[in-house]
Design an enzyme around this catalytic site. Structure first.
Site, PDB file in Angstrom:
ATOM      1  N   LEU A 154       1.014  -1.056   0.262  1.00 33.56           N
ATOM      2  CA  LEU A 154       0.083  -0.011   0.254  1.00 33.56           C
ATOM      3  C   LEU A 154       1.139   1.577   0.427  1.00 33.56           C
ATOM      4  O   LEU A 154       0.305   2.233   0.421  1.00 33.56           O
ATOM      5  CB  LEU A 154      -0.676  -0.189   1.768  1.00 33.56           C
ATOM      6  CG  LEU A 154      -2.097  -1.131   1.256  1.00 33.56           C
ATOM      7  CD1 LEU A 154      -2.679  -0.690   1.825  1.00 33.56           C
ATOM      8  CD2 LEU A 154      -2.660  -1.253  -0.223  1.00 33.56           C
ATOM      9  N   CYS A 155       1.891   1.056   0.163  1.00 36.58           N
ATOM     10  CA  CYS A 155       2.495   2.211  -0.454  1.00 36.58           C
ATOM     11  C   CYS A 155       2.621   3.257  -1.560  1.00 36.58           C
ATOM     12  O   CYS A 155       2.558   2.450  -2.844  1.00 36.58           O
ATOM     13  CB  CYS A 155       3.895   2.478  -0.117  1.00 36.58           C
ATOM     14  SG  CYS A 155       5.088   1.732   1.333  1.00 36.58           S
ATOM     15  N   HIS A 156       2.986   4.188  -1.862  1.00 39.57           N
ATOM     16  CA  HIS A 156       2.646   4.859  -2.928  1.00 39.57           C
ATOM     17  C   HIS A 156       4.584   4.840  -3.595  1.00 39.57           C
ATOM     18  O   HIS A 156       5.319   5.007  -2.363  1.00 39.57           O
ATOM     19  CB  HIS A 156       2.893   6.834  -2.562  1.00 39.57           C
ATOM     20  CG  HIS A 156       1.255   6.720  -2.400  1.00 39.57           C
ATOM     21  ND1 HIS A 156       0.455   6.808  -0.501  1.00 39.57           N
ATOM     22  CD2 HIS A 156      -0.097   7.196  -3.136  1.00 39.57           C
ATOM     23  CE1 HIS A 156      -0.623   6.661   0.016  1.00 39.57           C
ATOM     24  NE2 HIS A 156      -1.179   7.415  -1.519  1.00 39.57           N
ATOM     25  N   ASP A 201      23.960 -11.479   3.804  1.00 35.77           N
ATOM     26  CA  ASP A 201      24.104 -12.183   3.294  1.00 35.77           C
ATOM     27  C   ASP A 201      25.379 -12.515   3.047  1.00 35.77           C
ATOM     28  O   ASP A 201      25.739 -13.750   2.709  1.00 35.77           O
ATOM     29  CB  ASP A 201      23.087 -11.755   1.612  1.00 35.77           C
ATOM     30  CG  ASP A 201      23.205 -12.519   0.660  1.00 35.77           C
ATOM     31  OD1 ASP A 201      23.231 -13.774   0.626  1.00 35.77           O
ATOM     32  OD2 ASP A 201      23.847 -12.099  -0.502  1.00 35.77           O
ATOM     33  N   MET A 203       8.925   4.620   5.139  1.00 39.25           N
ATOM     34  CA  MET A 203       9.289   3.305   5.057  1.00 39.25           C
ATOM     35  C   MET A 203       9.774   3.441   4.188  1.00 39.25           C
ATOM     36  O   MET A 203      10.638   2.089   3.788  1.00 39.25           O
ATOM     37  CB  MET A 203       7.615   2.718   4.013  1.00 39.25           C
ATOM     38  CG  MET A 203       6.224   2.836   4.719  1.00 39.25           C
ATOM     39  SD  MET A 203       7.092   2.144   6.504  1.00 39.25           S
ATOM     40  CE  MET A 203       6.944   0.496   5.393  1.00 39.25           C
ATOM     41  N   GLU A 204      10.571   4.383   2.729  1.00 41.08           N
ATOM     42  CA  GLU A 204      11.738   4.348   2.371  1.00 41.08           C
ATOM     43  C   GLU A 204      13.110   4.136   3.328  1.00 41.08           C
ATOM     44  O   GLU A 204      13.920   3.219   2.896  1.00 41.08           O
ATOM     45  CB  GLU A 204      11.697   5.419   1.314  1.00 41.08           C
ATOM     46  CG  GLU A 204      10.882   5.399   0.246  1.00 41.08           C
ATOM     47  CD  GLU A 204       9.365   5.082   0.600  1.00 41.08           C
ATOM     48  OE1 GLU A 204       7.988   4.614  -0.106  1.00 41.08           O
ATOM     49  OE2 GLU A 204       8.931   5.772   1.443  1.00 41.08           O
TER      50      GLU A 204
END
Length: 163
Positions: A77-79, A130, A115-116
């Site tokens: 739901l992120c733009h 990793d 969020m970014e």
């Protein structure tokens, strides 16, 4: 707990991408941080640039920047945002045998970049894991959080020590 309602649910309780059409375009910034703990020899190896895979910080930095740019592809739901700046930095903490990962995301737009910033930190930590898992599979990623946000209707927010 806040009196604010969950913006990603519509009146029927269904998932909903927030409509930002009427929001003001402002300069927006967010910072986030997280940690990856590891053995002392692993930390010394990557700090000295002696990992056989090369400069793990350079690879993790690029992965974090790329992840911030792809956030809307990962979080449903992120733009999708036109980021104007993404920065990923690392601080070696020898006392606690860990690396602190810090991100900064900026744009001029109608929605925030928290969020970014979180995605940049998360993927940078995952990339460090990793690249080093063969020599240290017991590494632990922890403490990922937003530290600051600036812009928009809510103005400025900074994490307090008690948060």
């Amino acid at each position: 707990m806040s009196n604010k309602h969950l913006t990603h649910l519509n009146e029927n309780g269904e998932a909903n991408m927030v409509d930002v059409t009427e929001k003001s375009v402002t300069s927006r910034t967010a910072t986030a941080e997280g940690y990856i703990s590891m053995s002392t020899p692993t930390l010394a190896m990557i700090a000295a640039g002696e990992h056989k895979k090369g400069d793990v910080f350079a690879v993790a930095r690029i992965a974090g920047i790329q992840a911030a740019k792809k956030c809307a592809d990962l979080i449903p739901l992120c733009h999708p945002l036109m980021l104007s700046k993404v920065q990923v930095d690392f601080e070696i903490d020898e006392v606690n045998s860990q690396v602190k990962v810090i991100s900064l995301c900026k744009l001029t737009g109608q929605t925030g970049v928290e969020m970014e910033a979180l995605t940049a930190v998360s993927v940078a930590c995952l990339t460090l894991f990793d690249m080093c898992k063969a020599v240290d599979p017991a590494m632990e990623i922890h403490g990922i959080k937003v530290m600051t946000k600036v812009g928009g209707k809510s103005g400025q927010w900074e994490r307090s020590i008690t948060c």
